[in-house]
Enzyme design. Sequence first.
Site, PDB file in Angstrom:
ATOM      1  N   ASP A  35     -63.235  21.634  15.669  1.00 18.23           N
ATOM      2  CA  ASP A  35     -63.169  23.127  16.347  1.00 18.23           C
ATOM      3  C   ASP A  35     -64.391  23.795  15.993  1.00 18.23           C
ATOM      4  O   ASP A  35     -65.042  24.298  16.838  1.00 18.23           O
ATOM      5  CB  ASP A  35     -62.235  23.869  15.572  1.00 18.23           C
ATOM      6  CG  ASP A  35     -61.788  23.695  14.079  1.00 18.23           C
ATOM      7  OD1 ASP A  35     -62.533  22.955  13.643  1.00 18.23           O
ATOM      8  OD2 ASP A  35     -61.046  24.569  13.373  1.00 18.23           O
ATOM      9  N   ASP A  50     -52.281  24.725  17.669  1.00 19.62           N
ATOM     10  CA  ASP A  50     -51.646  23.582  16.470  1.00 19.62           C
ATOM     11  C   ASP A  50     -50.309  23.754  16.577  1.00 19.62           C
ATOM     12  O   ASP A  50     -49.563  24.852  16.778  1.00 19.62           O
ATOM     13  CB  ASP A  50     -52.361  23.814  15.169  1.00 19.62           C
ATOM     14  CG  ASP A  50     -53.755  23.247  15.088  1.00 19.62           C
ATOM     15  OD1 ASP A  50     -54.020  22.839  16.265  1.00 19.62           O
ATOM     16  OD2 ASP A  50     -54.264  23.728  14.039  1.00 19.62           O
ATOM     17  N   ASP A  66     -49.659  12.532  18.782  1.00 24.78           N
ATOM     18  CA  ASP A  66     -50.725  11.621  18.147  1.00 24.78           C
ATOM     19  C   ASP A  66     -49.965  10.560  17.228  1.00 24.78           C
ATOM     20  O   ASP A  66     -50.448   9.540  16.673  1.00 24.78           O
ATOM     21  CB  ASP A  66     -52.135  12.111  17.408  1.00 24.78           C
ATOM     22  CG  ASP A  66     -53.195  12.017  18.173  1.00 24.78           C
ATOM     23  OD1 ASP A  66     -53.307  11.384  19.519  1.00 24.78           O
ATOM     24  OD2 ASP A  66     -54.285  12.466  18.046  1.00 24.78           O
ATOM     25  N   LYS A 121     -44.907  15.108   8.633  1.00 25.19           N
ATOM     26  CA  LYS A 121     -45.443  16.135   7.856  1.00 25.19           C
ATOM     27  C   LYS A 121     -45.386  17.342   8.719  1.00 25.19           C
ATOM     28  O   LYS A 121     -45.407  18.578   8.496  1.00 25.19           O
ATOM     29  CB  LYS A 121     -47.010  15.895   7.915  1.00 25.19           C
ATOM     30  CG  LYS A 121     -47.217  14.700   6.793  1.00 25.19           C
ATOM     31  CD  LYS A 121     -48.624  14.976   6.422  1.00 25.19           C
ATOM     32  CE  LYS A 121     -49.053  13.723   5.435  1.00 25.19           C
ATOM     33  NZ  LYS A 121     -50.141  12.896   6.051  1.00 25.19           N
ATOM     34  N   GLU A 122     -44.924  17.096  10.155  1.00 22.17           N
ATOM     35  CA  GLU A 122     -44.934  18.390  10.932  1.00 22.17           C
ATOM     36  C   GLU A 122     -43.728  18.019  11.788  1.00 22.17           C
ATOM     37  O   GLU A 122     -43.581  17.432  12.873  1.00 22.17           O
ATOM     38  CB  GLU A 122     -46.217  18.217  12.170  1.00 22.17           C
ATOM     39  CG  GLU A 122     -47.446  18.488  11.536  1.00 22.17           C
ATOM     40  CD  GLU A 122     -48.582  17.965  12.388  1.00 22.17           C
ATOM     41  OE1 GLU A 122     -50.021  18.358  12.052  1.00 22.17           O
ATOM     42  OE2 GLU A 122     -48.351  17.207  13.283  1.00 22.17           O
ATOM     43  N   LYS A 178     -58.179  14.672  16.397  1.00 19.65           N
ATOM     44  CA  LYS A 178     -57.694  15.777  17.289  1.00 19.65           C
ATOM     45  C   LYS A 178     -58.471  15.892  18.409  1.00 19.65           C
ATOM     46  O   LYS A 178     -57.971  16.410  19.621  1.00 19.65           O
ATOM     47  CB  LYS A 178     -57.512  17.072  16.432  1.00 19.65           C
ATOM     48  CG  LYS A 178     -57.052  18.185  17.217  1.00 19.65           C
ATOM     49  CD  LYS A 178     -56.985  19.335  16.558  1.00 19.65           C
ATOM     50  CE  LYS A 178     -56.619  20.669  17.104  1.00 19.65           C
ATOM     51  NZ  LYS A 178     -56.802  21.854  16.602  1.00 19.65           N
TER      52      LYS A 178
HETATM   53  O1  UPG Z   1     -55.375  12.739  14.718  1.00 23.67           O
HETATM   54  C1  UPG Z   1     -54.995  13.751  14.708  1.00 23.67           C
HETATM   55  C2  UPG Z   1     -54.999  14.650  13.544  1.00 23.67           C
HETATM   56  C3  UPG Z   1     -54.617  15.978  13.755  1.00 23.67           C
HETATM   57  N1  UPG Z   1     -54.159  16.217  14.817  1.00 23.67           N
HETATM   58  C4  UPG Z   1     -53.353  17.873  15.080  1.00 23.67           C
HETATM   59  O2  UPG Z   1     -54.486  18.718  14.533  1.00 23.67           O
HETATM   60  C5  UPG Z   1     -53.901  20.020  14.284  1.00 23.67           C
HETATM   61  C6  UPG Z   1     -54.758  20.380  13.102  1.00 23.67           C
HETATM   62  O3  UPG Z   1     -54.536  19.541  11.897  1.00 23.67           O
HETATM   63  P1  UPG Z   1     -54.053  19.970  10.569  1.00 23.67           P
HETATM   64  O4  UPG Z   1     -53.863  18.930   9.503  1.00 23.67           O
HETATM   65  O5  UPG Z   1     -53.013  20.956  10.565  1.00 23.67           O
HETATM   66  O6  UPG Z   1     -55.778  20.756   9.803  1.00 23.67           O
HETATM   67  P2  UPG Z   1     -55.746  22.197   9.308  1.00 23.67           P
HETATM   68  O7  UPG Z   1     -56.636  21.940   8.187  1.00 23.67           O
HETATM   69  O8  UPG Z   1     -54.508  22.922   8.989  1.00 23.67           O
HETATM   70  O9  UPG Z   1     -56.356  22.790  10.485  1.00 23.67           O
HETATM   71  C7  UPG Z   1     -57.572  23.528  10.647  1.00 23.67           C
HETATM   72  O10 UPG Z   1     -58.846  22.697  10.809  1.00 23.67           O
HETATM   73  C8  UPG Z   1     -58.734  21.737  11.806  1.00 23.67           C
HETATM   74  C9  UPG Z   1     -60.099  21.111  11.595  1.00 23.67           C
HETATM   75  O11 UPG Z   1     -60.998  21.789  11.617  1.00 23.67           O
HETATM   76  C10 UPG Z   1     -58.651  22.537  12.966  1.00 23.67           C
HETATM   77  O12 UPG Z   1     -58.337  21.301  14.126  1.00 23.67           O
HETATM   78  C11 UPG Z   1     -57.262  23.302  13.117  1.00 23.67           C
HETATM   79  O13 UPG Z   1     -57.086  23.911  14.230  1.00 23.67           O
HETATM   80  C12 UPG Z   1     -57.388  24.200  11.841  1.00 23.67           C
HETATM   81  O14 UPG Z   1     -56.128  25.128  11.935  1.00 23.67           O
HETATM   82  C13 UPG Z   1     -52.421  19.774  13.970  1.00 23.67           C
HETATM   83  O15 UPG Z   1     -51.663  20.200  15.024  1.00 23.67           O
HETATM   84  C14 UPG Z   1     -52.416  18.216  13.938  1.00 23.67           C
HETATM   85  O16 UPG Z   1     -51.329  17.662  14.680  1.00 23.67           O
HETATM   86  C15 UPG Z   1     -54.087  15.671  15.928  1.00 23.67           C
HETATM   87  O17 UPG Z   1     -53.559  15.923  16.932  1.00 23.67           O
HETATM   88  N2  UPG Z   1     -54.643  14.538  15.849  1.00 23.67           N
HETATM   89 MN    MN Z   2     -52.842  23.441   9.990  1.00 26.29          MN
END
Ligand code: UPG
Ligand code: MN
Length: 567
Positions: A447, A305, A143, A113-114, A281
């Site tokens: 966050d 991120d 992760d 996905k990333e 996260k």
């Molecule tokens: O088990 C996990 C799940 C996610 N991530 C990382 O967390 C980040 C954010 O996850 P994402 O799926 O991109 O979530 P978004 O909804 O796009 O992110 C928003 O919402 C998240 C939850 O509120 C915040 O952590 C993010 O910074 C914010 O940009 C990414 O870099 C992931 O790689 C981890 O490291 N471990």
């Molecule tokens: Mn994101």
Amino acid sequence: MATATTNPRLHSLRRLRRRFPNRVFAAVYTFVILALFYHHALTLLHFTTFTSFCISLTMFISDIILAYMWSTTQSYRMNPMTRREFPENLVKFLDRKDFPAMDIFICTADPYKEPPINVVNTALSVMAYDFPTEKLSVYLSDDGGSELTLFAFMEAAEFARIWLPFCRENDIIERCPDAYFSSNYDENPMTGEVKRRYEHMKIRVENVVEKGKVSDEYISSELQHQLLSQYWTKDFTRQNHPSIIQVLLNANKDKDIKGHPMPNLVYVSREKRKTTPHHFKAGALNALIRVSGIMTNAPVVLTLDCDMYSNDPLTPQRVLCYISDKSSRPNLGYIQFPQLYHGLNEADIYASEYKGLFQKNPIGMDGLSGPNYVGTGCFFLRHAFFGGPSSPVQPEIPELSPNYIVNKPIMDQKILDQVHHVSGCNYENLTSWGSKMGFRYGSLVEDYYTGYRLQCEGWKSIFCDPERPAFLGDVPITLIDVLNQNKRWDIGLLEVGFSKYSTLTYGIRTAGILVAQAFGHYAFWGIWSFPITFYAFIPSLTLLYGIPAFPKVSDPWICGTELLAII
Ligand SMILES: O=c1ccn([C@@H]2O[C@H](COP(=O)(O)OP(=O)(O)O[C@H]3O[C@H](CO)[C@@H](O)[C@H](O)[C@H]3O)[C@@H](O)[C@H]2O)c(=O)[nH]1
Ligand SMILES: [Mn+2]
């Protein structure tokens, strides 16, 4: 709050004049809302049929929710302010050799996905910051526990040796390689060579991801083989594996092609076991706080991120403009940059830019005790992770204390043993991690929740929104992704709203009514759905059945209803 008065200045702030009309408007509007409630109460008392009672009650409930949500937004309007930094003046205040060290955390969770090549781009963009390189340490949290990501970073470590001097010597602004090579850059033999090397790395990384494993032809040394073989053991899955921590670049030893030191680059995949909660996260970031604490313990920590690259090499210097001036904000805990995006749909049909959330409301919160934390593009002062400003919490081992000075090289065997220990999945048992220390557990939006708890503890924050975006990220552009993201956010926010740390109780008590209201706006975001649904159906149904839902045109009460609808 004080503005730096020294001349030349490091930063300035401007309180927006609109705060005065905003306050008058809030008072008038509150009065009209109260009048509307009075009218609702009268209608309820004098109902004629059961149906009309139900309709009046539903409309009343909808209006209470709308009024509450409106009241929460008023916090943002009471004292909005903007700031400016003058990084060009920094050298007059602080010698480059006295810049504090910075630890940069990048999170990734899934190589499919990333894509690892994007994660690599994010890492390279921050490794190339205009900052003393030996003071930078980049920690990547994987992760996804994936050999593909480790392989991509091994390649990136090599490419960085040419990319960093190239950016420095040519004063490149766009330090994310992918963004640079997609822009109108100067074609010359040097850029040609760097581009060739970048393309070579990109193809290798993408090929490996496509195959789903690192095959022998991509492995160039016995050491690489040894590292990668850790992933090839029986039972190794992303939810079940030991810690893998690898120093890919060592600032004390590694040099770029021009002989300058490189930043530290450390790959971290914390231990995971199916039987132990990993806290997503927030868990990953807490593992990074500990691992980086043991290895470098920099006083400043940037969380990013993987889908958000640095768009301005001066960003850390902007941050120093605030950090090095103690009067900028007493009890400063973090400095948040807005989330801005590239690659939005032209019309942004799903409204994914969230201008209000990421750009407008933080200006209002900055006039209170500071913006909330939005998960990425945020520079923390490490001590904010260890209890409130007046109630510090001691970590379980002294090496993790924010004041501890690391006295061993990053590759020392003792350090390596210790980082494996603190990244173990059972390490946090019976400790305060996630409750009083580090990123907080208990909500899907770690966050928002962490920023909120820090502010309740007494930490303040600063919103930094320079003209050139400091970071640019990806945003969901398909309907399914948008819906999933919204669902996750709403559930996470409501988890906070209905917890013992609710903004309505704990928030008001500890942070005061205005700050609690500002956070409450998000915590209860999900309850918008009720009035929206009621208002979508009830007026049309009542019209169809001839039951009045609003005052008649001849009724003086219509003025109040119309006033609320118009303004
Ligand atoms: O088990 C996990 C799940 C996610 N991530 C990382 O967390 C980040 C954010 O996850 P994402 O799926 O991109 O979530 P978004 O909804 O796009 O992110 C928003 O919402 C998240 C939850 O509120 C915040 O952590 C993010 O910074 C914010 O940009 C990414 O870099 C992931 O790689 C981890 O490291 N471990
Ligand atoms: Mn994101």
